[in-house]
Design a protein around this motif. Sequence first.
Motif, PDB file in Angstrom:
ATOM      1  N   VAL A 237      -2.226  18.247 -28.970  1.00  0.00           N
ATOM      2  CA  VAL A 237      -2.841  18.766 -27.737  1.00  0.00           C
ATOM      3  C   VAL A 237      -1.854  18.561 -26.585  1.00  0.00           C
ATOM      4  CG1 VAL A 237      -4.766  18.621 -26.117  1.00  0.00           C
ATOM      5  CG2 VAL A 237      -5.174  18.302 -28.567  1.00  0.00           C
ATOM      6  N   SER A 238      -1.595  17.284 -26.285  1.00  0.00           N
ATOM      7  CA  SER A 238      -0.521  16.880 -25.355  1.00  0.00           C
ATOM      8  C   SER A 238      -0.529  17.619 -24.018  1.00  0.00           C
ATOM      9  CB  SER A 238       0.850  17.058 -26.030  1.00  0.00           C
ATOM     10  OG  SER A 238       0.918  16.301 -27.215  1.00  0.00           O
ATOM     11  N   VAL A 239      -1.710  17.714 -23.413  1.00  0.00           N
ATOM     12  CA  VAL A 239      -1.779  18.311 -22.072  1.00  0.00           C
ATOM     13  C   VAL A 239      -2.041  17.249 -21.000  1.00  0.00           C
ATOM     14  CG1 VAL A 239      -2.548  20.544 -22.943  1.00  0.00           C
ATOM     15  CG2 VAL A 239      -4.269  18.834 -22.274  1.00  0.00           C
ATOM     16  N   TRP A 240      -2.184  15.988 -21.423  1.00  0.00           N
ATOM     17  CA  TRP A 240      -2.478  14.903 -20.470  1.00  0.00           C
ATOM     18  C   TRP A 240      -1.540  13.745 -20.775  1.00  0.00           C
ATOM     19  CZ3 TRP A 240      -7.864  14.978 -18.190  1.00  0.00           C
ATOM     20  CH2 TRP A 240      -7.974  14.108 -17.098  1.00  0.00           C
ATOM     21  N   SER A 241      -0.699  13.419 -19.854  1.00  0.00           N
ATOM     22  CA  SER A 241       0.250  12.327 -20.059  1.00  0.00           C
ATOM     23  C   SER A 241      -0.373  11.000 -19.657  1.00  0.00           C
ATOM     24  CB  SER A 241       1.518  12.558 -19.238  1.00  0.00           C
ATOM     25  OG  SER A 241       2.359  11.420 -19.305  1.00  0.00           O
ATOM     26  N   LEU A 242      -0.221  10.005 -20.538  1.00  0.00           N
ATOM     27  CA  LEU A 242      -0.697   8.656 -20.213  1.00  0.00           C
ATOM     28  C   LEU A 242       0.445   7.740 -19.799  1.00  0.00           C
ATOM     29  CD1 LEU A 242      -3.380   8.052 -23.009  1.00  0.00           C
ATOM     30  CD2 LEU A 242      -3.670   9.012 -20.728  1.00  0.00           C
ATOM     31  N   ASN A 243       1.630   8.321 -19.591  1.00  0.00           N
ATOM     32  CA  ASN A 243       2.730   7.518 -19.072  1.00  0.00           C
ATOM     33  C   ASN A 243       2.375   7.028 -17.667  1.00  0.00           C
ATOM     34  OD1 ASN A 243       4.358   7.984 -21.331  1.00  0.00           O
ATOM     35  ND2 ASN A 243       5.124   9.915 -20.465  1.00  0.00           N
ATOM     36  N   PRO A 244       2.603   5.741 -17.390  1.00  0.00           N
ATOM     37  CA  PRO A 244       2.195   5.174 -16.088  1.00  0.00           C
ATOM     38  C   PRO A 244       2.695   5.989 -14.893  1.00  0.00           C
ATOM     39  CG  PRO A 244       2.917   3.429 -17.571  1.00  0.00           C
ATOM     40  CD  PRO A 244       3.199   4.724 -18.276  1.00  0.00           C
ATOM     41  N   GLU A 245       3.921   6.508 -14.987  1.00  0.00           N
ATOM     42  CA  GLU A 245       4.473   7.247 -13.845  1.00  0.00           C
ATOM     43  C   GLU A 245       3.800   8.603 -13.651  1.00  0.00           C
ATOM     44  OE1 GLU A 245       7.259   7.866 -17.405  1.00  0.00           O
ATOM     45  OE2 GLU A 245       6.146   6.223 -16.462  1.00  0.00           O
ATOM     46  N   ASP A 246       3.109   9.083 -14.694  1.00  0.00           N
ATOM     47  CA  ASP A 246       2.458  10.393 -14.597  1.00  0.00           C
ATOM     48  C   ASP A 246       0.987  10.308 -14.219  1.00  0.00           C
ATOM     49  OD1 ASP A 246       4.820  11.650 -15.369  1.00  0.00           O
ATOM     50  OD2 ASP A 246       4.334  11.503 -17.500  1.00  0.00           O
ATOM     51  N   LEU A 247       0.409   9.117 -14.253  1.00  0.00           N
ATOM     52  CA  LEU A 247      -1.022   8.978 -13.995  1.00  0.00           C
ATOM     53  C   LEU A 247      -1.323   9.199 -12.521  1.00  0.00           C
ATOM     54  CD1 LEU A 247      -1.866   5.873 -16.217  1.00  0.00           C
ATOM     55  CD2 LEU A 247      -2.432   8.268 -16.672  1.00  0.00           C
ATOM     56  N   THR A 248      -2.381   9.945 -12.268  1.00  0.00           N
ATOM     57  CA  THR A 248      -2.805  10.214 -10.891  1.00  0.00           C
ATOM     58  C   THR A 248      -3.317   8.920 -10.259  1.00  0.00           C
ATOM     59  OG1 THR A 248      -3.490  12.423 -11.557  1.00  0.00           O
ATOM     60  CG2 THR A 248      -4.317  11.614  -9.443  1.00  0.00           C
ATOM     61  N   GLU A 249      -2.815   8.609  -9.079  1.00  0.00           N
ATOM     62  CA  GLU A 249      -3.271   7.397  -8.394  1.00  0.00           C
ATOM     63  C   GLU A 249      -4.725   7.570  -7.970  1.00  0.00           C
ATOM     64  OE1 GLU A 249      -2.042   4.489  -4.669  1.00  0.00           O
ATOM     65  OE2 GLU A 249      -0.607   5.956  -5.451  1.00  0.00           O
ATOM     66  N   VAL A 250      -5.531   6.574  -8.296  1.00  0.00           N
ATOM     67  CA  VAL A 250      -6.957   6.648  -7.998  1.00  0.00           C
ATOM     68  C   VAL A 250      -7.218   6.103  -6.598  1.00  0.00           C
ATOM     69  CG1 VAL A 250      -9.255   5.864  -8.688  1.00  0.00           C
ATOM     70  CG2 VAL A 250      -7.526   6.358 -10.438  1.00  0.00           C
ATOM     71  N   THR A 251      -7.860   6.914  -5.756  1.00  0.00           N
ATOM     72  CA  THR A 251      -8.254   6.414  -4.443  1.00  0.00           C
ATOM     73  C   THR A 251      -9.461   5.504  -4.599  1.00  0.00           C
ATOM     74  OG1 THR A 251      -9.647   8.352  -4.072  1.00  0.00           O
ATOM     75  CG2 THR A 251      -7.386   8.454  -3.259  1.00  0.00           C
ATOM     76  N   SER A 252      -9.520   4.465  -3.787  1.00  0.00           N
ATOM     77  CA  SER A 252     -10.565   3.468  -3.984  1.00  0.00           C
ATOM     78  C   SER A 252     -10.915   2.771  -2.682  1.00  0.00           C
ATOM     79  CB  SER A 252     -10.113   2.430  -5.022  1.00  0.00           C
ATOM     80  OG  SER A 252      -8.920   1.804  -4.591  1.00  0.00           O
ATOM     81  N   GLU A 253     -11.993   2.039  -2.729  1.00  0.00           N
ATOM     82  CA  GLU A 253     -12.443   1.211  -1.606  1.00  0.00           C
ATOM     83  C   GLU A 253     -12.408  -0.236  -2.049  1.00  0.00           C
ATOM     84  OE1 GLU A 253     -16.370   0.770   1.346  1.00  0.00           O
ATOM     85  OE2 GLU A 253     -16.401   2.112  -0.396  1.00  0.00           O
ATOM     86  N   LYS A 254     -11.890  -1.102  -1.187  1.00  0.00           N
ATOM     87  CA  LYS A 254     -11.739  -2.511  -1.556  1.00  0.00           C
ATOM     88  C   LYS A 254     -12.690  -3.368  -0.727  1.00  0.00           C
ATOM     89  CE  LYS A 254      -7.705  -4.269  -2.673  1.00  0.00           C
ATOM     90  NZ  LYS A 254      -6.351  -4.902  -2.652  1.00  0.00           N
ATOM     91  N   PHE A 255     -13.422  -4.262  -1.413  1.00  0.00           N
ATOM     92  CA  PHE A 255     -14.309  -5.235  -0.756  1.00  0.00           C
ATOM     93  C   PHE A 255     -13.645  -6.608  -0.838  1.00  0.00           C
ATOM     94  CE2 PHE A 255     -16.905  -1.728  -2.103  1.00  0.00           C
ATOM     95  CZ  PHE A 255     -17.862  -1.572  -1.110  1.00  0.00           C
ATOM     96  N   GLU A 256     -13.279  -7.157   0.324  1.00  0.00           N
ATOM     97  CA  GLU A 256     -12.615  -8.461   0.374  1.00  0.00           C
ATOM     98  C   GLU A 256     -13.649  -9.579   0.539  1.00  0.00           C
ATOM     99  OE1 GLU A 256      -9.429  -9.056   0.056  1.00  0.00           O
ATOM    100  OE2 GLU A 256      -8.412  -7.135   0.441  1.00  0.00           O
ATOM    101  N   PRO A 257     -13.391 -10.764  -0.030  1.00  0.00           N
ATOM    102  CA  PRO A 257     -14.306 -11.896   0.180  1.00  0.00           C
ATOM    103  C   PRO A 257     -14.439 -12.216   1.667  1.00  0.00           C
ATOM    104  CG  PRO A 257     -12.700 -12.393  -1.536  1.00  0.00           C
ATOM    105  CD  PRO A 257     -12.254 -11.116  -0.902  1.00  0.00           C
ATOM    106  N   GLN A 258     -15.675 -12.490   2.097  1.00  0.00           N
ATOM    107  CA  GLN A 258     -15.911 -12.754   3.520  1.00  0.00           C
ATOM    108  C   GLN A 258     -16.518 -14.129   3.778  1.00  0.00           C
ATOM    109  OE1 GLN A 258     -18.219  -9.474   5.089  1.00  0.00           O
ATOM    110  NE2 GLN A 258     -16.495  -8.049   5.026  1.00  0.00           N
ATOM    111  N   ILE A 259     -16.687 -14.935   2.736  1.00  0.00           N
ATOM    112  CA  ILE A 259     -17.173 -16.303   2.944  1.00  0.00           C
ATOM    113  C   ILE A 259     -16.116 -17.259   2.413  1.00  0.00           C
ATOM    114  CG2 ILE A 259     -19.592 -15.616   2.755  1.00  0.00           C
ATOM    115  CD1 ILE A 259     -19.649 -16.862  -0.038  1.00  0.00           C
ATOM    116  N   ASN A 260     -16.186 -18.519   2.859  1.00  0.00           N
ATOM    117  CA  ASN A 260     -15.170 -19.455   2.390  1.00  0.00           C
ATOM    118  C   ASN A 260     -15.484 -19.909   0.965  1.00  0.00           C
ATOM    119  OD1 ASN A 260     -16.815 -21.937   2.430  1.00  0.00           O
ATOM    120  ND2 ASN A 260     -16.816 -21.665   4.657  1.00  0.00           N
ATOM    121  N   PRO A 261     -14.455 -20.279   0.209  1.00  0.00           N
ATOM    122  CA  PRO A 261     -14.652 -20.655  -1.200  1.00  0.00           C
ATOM    123  C   PRO A 261     -15.627 -21.814  -1.390  1.00  0.00           C
ATOM    124  CG  PRO A 261     -12.318 -20.307  -0.722  1.00  0.00           C
ATOM    125  CD  PRO A 261     -13.033 -20.272   0.585  1.00  0.00           C
TER     126      PRO A 261
END
Length: 561
Positions: free
Chosen positions: A473-497
């Motif tokens: 098939v070979s229509v989708w490359s799984l090589n790291p350099e070819d993978l589409t960067e995923v946009t995301s939202e990050k939740f940072e810790p907001q209380i002390n450990p």
Amino acid sequence: MNDTMPMAASSNRIMLGPLVAAIDQGTSSTRFLVFNAKTAELLSHHQVEIKQSFPKEGWVEEDPKEILQSVYECMDRTCEKLTQLNIDVSNIKAVGVTNQRETTLVWDKQTGEPLYNAIVWLDLRTQSTVERLINKTPGKNKNHLKDKTGLPISTYFSAVKLRWLMDNVEKVHEAVLSHRAMFGTVDSWLIWCLTGGKNGGVHCTDVTNASRTMLFNIHTMDWDPELCIYFDIPMGILPKVRSSSEIYGLMKSGPLTGVPISGCLGDQSAALVGQMCFKDGQAKNTYGTGCFLLKNPVMSDHGLLTTVAYKLGRDKPACYALEGSVAIAGAVVRWLKDNLGIIQTSTELEKLAADVGTSYGCYFVPAFSGLYAPYWEPSARGIICGLTQFTNRSHLAFAALEAVCFQTREILDAMNQDSGINLSQLQVDGGMTSNRLLMQLQADILCIPVVKPSMPETTALGAAMAAGAAEGVSVWSLNPEDLTEVTSEKFEPQINPEESELRYARWKKAVQRAMNWETIEPVNSGNEDTSIFSSVPLGFYILGSMFMLIGAKYIAGQKLA
């Protein structure tokens, strides 16, 4: 749909290039999704709900024919939607399959008819069978088979469900004796039917689904004769084990006739691929079905399972996974809504909890069906403690969300102890990730960032990636350099450990209070299994909270450390 969509799609049609589709057959619904192989963009999809039946307390079944029909309906409707968008369906170059794991089916290979309903993974009818199996092991050890399978003896996995079908369903028993029976998980049933069924259908499964049966040797990467003898299951009824990314066969009917089915992954493994967790130290948590942390082959000493994460090609190395399962999440929300009536909708839970911003010392251990990883304690039961006159439903709602996060923390702690690697962040997906308060609480309780991708369909995406990357098939490359960067939202810790550790310590104290509520009753004679969970309503899903840290390794003939 607005009037400009078809025109926009038409103008981009030439630029779309190859497309890859995915069948996502879950516990509650079936979906068919089509992705652009170059950009990973979701172009169209359709979803059909699946009915569950509960013939007896603790029993959960689904109709294999309804499952199959839902797949055909989703394919047809999605292809119609693509045509309306002026997207050429012939651009679909491959189809991947991802599925609810462990759910067990047996059918007649001559007639193509199912011999019984599918026994769903969360079904508990085999509890007495499991107890008998454990009692006959040396030292009554539930981990007796773990060296070969990576799994404890449990109702969760397919072998005991298949054993029950052979013992209790005459049609199944007769078909096995006359060599007409075929066993499979949902992936096997779908691939067999879609590639021709009784007229030459391909009877196969992939390594990820096979590793959830208790019949698969995770060292040899094949069915194990000794395990089959242990469960008294003839090897002739088992599907051929294949990699997660290769051409299994061609579609034999419908709008995609002639298109190869070339990807197959259990749902949790597919989500892991869809999250692009290909490096050591990455982790993914799916709220609603499972959470995985992948790690180089290792046996857990802290209550986790060892399973196969994926094998992306016949000649590619396999990746193993450490996994923990927790009976929570959707169960908690549904219980608060249906049993207590303190919320009307699941979205209301977030608002209630946010109104107070604290549990005010209230802790909720939702051990409705015992405690899973890392405890594996079936005698535990749910408990709410730390109540005062001041406690109200908002505090209880907050405590319920915290319970999801605390149990994820317990799995993460066990993983860190087994692997010696502390996660720097946790990638998340699944239905509950729309609850922003839950995501923030998770970051606070783990003391690491929680990262949520903007594209939520990671399970289907993973199956599509595996299918599109297959040899031939070979229509989708799984090589790291070819993978589409995923946009995301990050939740940072907001209380002390320190505050996080204090709350976690109190949670652990509450867990100890929940232990040893139920005792296992003697097993009844006859066909009806007596389950220690017989009082538990099963109209909820168990959240398998499963973690994986990735490490690929060639494993032919190799034992896990």
